[in-house]
Scaffold this active site. Structure first.
Site, PDB file in Angstrom:
ATOM      1  N   GLU A  89     -11.049 -40.266 -63.857  1.00 28.27           N
ATOM      2  CA  GLU A  89     -10.040 -40.142 -64.895  1.00 28.27           C
ATOM      3  C   GLU A  89     -10.607 -39.375 -66.099  1.00 28.27           C
ATOM      4  O   GLU A  89     -11.744 -39.604 -66.510  1.00 28.27           O
ATOM      5  CB  GLU A  89      -9.635 -41.557 -65.316  1.00 28.27           C
ATOM      6  N   HIS A  90      -9.807 -38.466 -66.649  1.00 24.91           N
ATOM      7  CA  HIS A  90     -10.208 -37.804 -67.895  1.00 24.91           C
ATOM      8  C   HIS A  90      -9.859 -38.717 -69.072  1.00 24.91           C
ATOM      9  O   HIS A  90      -8.738 -39.211 -69.173  1.00 24.91           O
ATOM     10  CB  HIS A  90      -9.469 -36.473 -68.065  1.00 24.91           C
ATOM     11  N   LEU A  91     -10.820 -38.958 -69.932  1.00 25.50           N
ATOM     12  CA  LEU A  91     -10.592 -39.690 -71.177  1.00 25.50           C
ATOM     13  C   LEU A  91     -11.008 -38.807 -72.340  1.00 25.50           C
ATOM     14  O   LEU A  91     -12.031 -38.123 -72.271  1.00 25.50           O
ATOM     15  CB  LEU A  91     -11.408 -40.989 -71.206  1.00 25.50           C
ATOM     16  N   ASP A 217     -27.517 -48.653 -67.843  1.00 20.41           N
ATOM     17  CA  ASP A 217     -28.132 -47.502 -68.516  1.00 20.41           C
ATOM     18  C   ASP A 217     -27.400 -47.245 -69.830  1.00 20.41           C
ATOM     19  O   ASP A 217     -26.952 -46.135 -70.109  1.00 20.41           O
ATOM     20  CB  ASP A 217     -28.066 -46.274 -67.597  1.00 20.41           C
TER      21      ASP A 217
END
Length: 309
Positions: A89-91, A217
């Site tokens: 998904e692009h955020l 991380d």
């Protein structure tokens, strides 16, 4: 590469957007597709598929807890050169500022999620006629993960263990030390590690560790915010000790006081926290030594010397 993306995403339109990014390991680019925007990470190393499969599994696990926002993973795609792409998904992510305290609260919720599943499981077991819960995510009573995840591009041994100290010593530090021995044959580091191993169990006296799902991380480059709250990404997840999560945040900064205050309001520091934090930071210094060379040797050796005193 774009033809492969079109085919795999079943889209006739694929337009690169002005959102690009990249770290030390992979490069990324956002695209407009027929069904919306996606973000695509690309890595041409031969081990890229393993790395991205682990990241996808990590995002899926965090997503199921409904605690802290992560990009929804879509799929991992093989490249002809042996590399891979990871579509998610692009955020529209910006630097984290106003949601620093919220991230602290939500990260604590992530770390407490497994313990709450245990409480619910025990409660259900004592209720007449009620069997084990059928929630999508089940309580995990061991340390490890169901698949390999990578911190950077190095694979982590996530084989399940019931004892955290053994897990961390053998499957985190020893793995890193073996790589250093193979590449550098560093006698001082080897001697210090042989002494430190004997001291580690004492750092965990009188504390009870319930396995927690970790990002794995969580440094300043892997956090941000969207319009309605904080977001974390690029995970290297496994079930471990919640304190481990805070180690790398203290090395590279980017986390404000509000974050730590909010986090520790929900998960107070246990006795011996500071020394264990140093031990957990040792993993990250060794991991950076193995990734980027001897610039991280001094910090690794310094921590070992401090811990064996």
């Amino acid at each position: 590469m774009e033809n492969v993306l079109k085919r795999e995403l079943n889209t006739s339109g694929l337009r690169a957007l002005g959102y690009a990014g990249g770290g030390c390991i992979s490069q990324g680019q956002s695209y407009e597709t027929d069904s919306g925007r996606v973000f695509v990470k690309v890595n041409h190393k031969s081990q890229a598929r393993r790395m991205f499969d682990g990241e996808m599994a990590s995002l899926e696990a965090i997503l199921k807890t409904s605690t802290v926002k992560v990009p929804k993973p879509v799929k991992v795609i093989n490249l002809s050169d042996g590399g891979a792409m990871f579509v998610m998904e692009h955020l529209d992510i910006h630097s984290l500022n106003k949601y620093m305290a919220t991230l602290g609260e939500q990260l604590a919720d992530l770390h407490l999620h497994n313990a709450k599943l245990k409480e619910q499981q025990n409660k259900d077991a004592q209720t007449v006629g009620k069997g084990p819960g059928q929630s999508e995510i089940q309580y995990v009573d061991k340390f490890g993960f169901h698949t390999t995840t990578c911190c950077g591009y190095l694979p982590q041994n996530n084989d399940w263990q019931s004892d955290w100290v053994n897990f961390f010593t053998q499957q985190r530090i020893q793995v890193q030390m073996d790589l250093i021995e193979k590449e550098y044959g560093d006698r001082e580091a080897r001697d210090l590690w042989s002494k430190l191993q004997l001291k580690i169990p004492a750092l965990f006296h009188d504390i009870e560790i319930t396995s927690a799902l970790l990002h794995g991380d969580l440094w300043g480059g892997n956090i941000g915010q969207v319009e309605d709250g904080p977001v974390i990404f690029d995970p290297a997840s496994f079930y471990g000790h919640s304190e481990y999560e805070l180690a790398i945040s203290g090395i590279f900064g980017g986390f404000g006081t509000a974050f730590y205050t909010a986090y520790h309001n929900k998960i107070p520091k246990a006795i011996g926290f500071e020394k264990r934090l140093k031990l957990y930071q040792l993993f990250h210094y060794l991991n950076h030594w193995n990734h980027f060379g001897t610039g991280y040797r001094g910090s690794s050796v310094s921590i070992m010397k401090a811990l064996v005193k």
